[in-house]
Design an enzyme around this catalytic site. Sequence first.
Site: not given
Length: 334
Positions: A117, A254, A284
């Site tokens: 990520c 993120h 996500n």
Amino acid sequence: MNSVSSKAAITAIGTYVPDKRLTNADLEKLVETSDEWIVQRTGMRERRISAEQEFTSDLCIRAVDDLIRTYGKHVEDVDLIIVATTTPDYPFPSVACLIQEHFNIQSTGAFDLNATCAGFAYGLHVANGLISAGLHRKVLVVGGETLSKVTDYTDRTTCILFGDGAGAVLVEADETNPGFIASIQGTDGSGGMHLYRAGMANALHGLPLAGAGNIVQNGREVYKWAVRTVTAGIEELLPRAGMTIADIDWFVPHSVNLRMIESICEKTGIPIDKTLYSVEYMGNTSAASIPLSLGLGVREEKLKYGDTLLLYGFGGGLTHAGLVVRWGAQRPPQ
């Protein structure tokens, strides 16, 4: 390392998400969960899901197409392609090579980068370093994921989280108005087993294979690490840039979980209304989440040329990377 000696700037952005939506109501039919429970804990309402025959390279190519169309750019003279992804179409060839072939870029380097990520932030850091060193002039940095293909939809703790998407930016040589101001990176490999995908070495450590490479995570431990680490990272990064929170126009973390983002904002003093995120309707998306958030900021006319941004990626490894950059993308007159 203090402020960056930069000779590069971000000059264009493009994004793409698949058409299919996976709503909280859809998830209620798959596992024991509810819209209220998901929203309360994650802030997520929808995720985008790739089609059965739609892979990470397809999403990345569509994102580059959007960049070309929106900013009037061309990519035939790109001299390096960096793709941040943990879900490539194949172990090899890389997604970067597939992008090179699609756009028929005749003379370019190409490689995939896996920092989970944090991958897009790492990709920007590498692109700026290579351009500032005089090794490259025009780098395509792409973050793309098809996490739905490695998600266990019988696991209620993880299947609510992940979505698919891609974003691409051009980083070009610009000594007159460089855009990279400061950076920070860090790693805590001791926490790596709190978030992982099944791999060949699992059996050596007595770990489950968890299906065909599905994601496994200890959400509580990752949450604690991320809030602690990103907060400390921001407190170290801003002085490197010679700035304070007040100098930042937009915080772009993120998009892991809206509650985690809110906690980071509370601890650092960053206003949530000065934060760009894509988690609510895209979930996500790992390495794609920061460019998707930037793309939303552009479309919603929040993000303007010359704005100062604090980008921060963090995730599996455990690894993290932050950047202070000046936004250099300008759309041509319509």
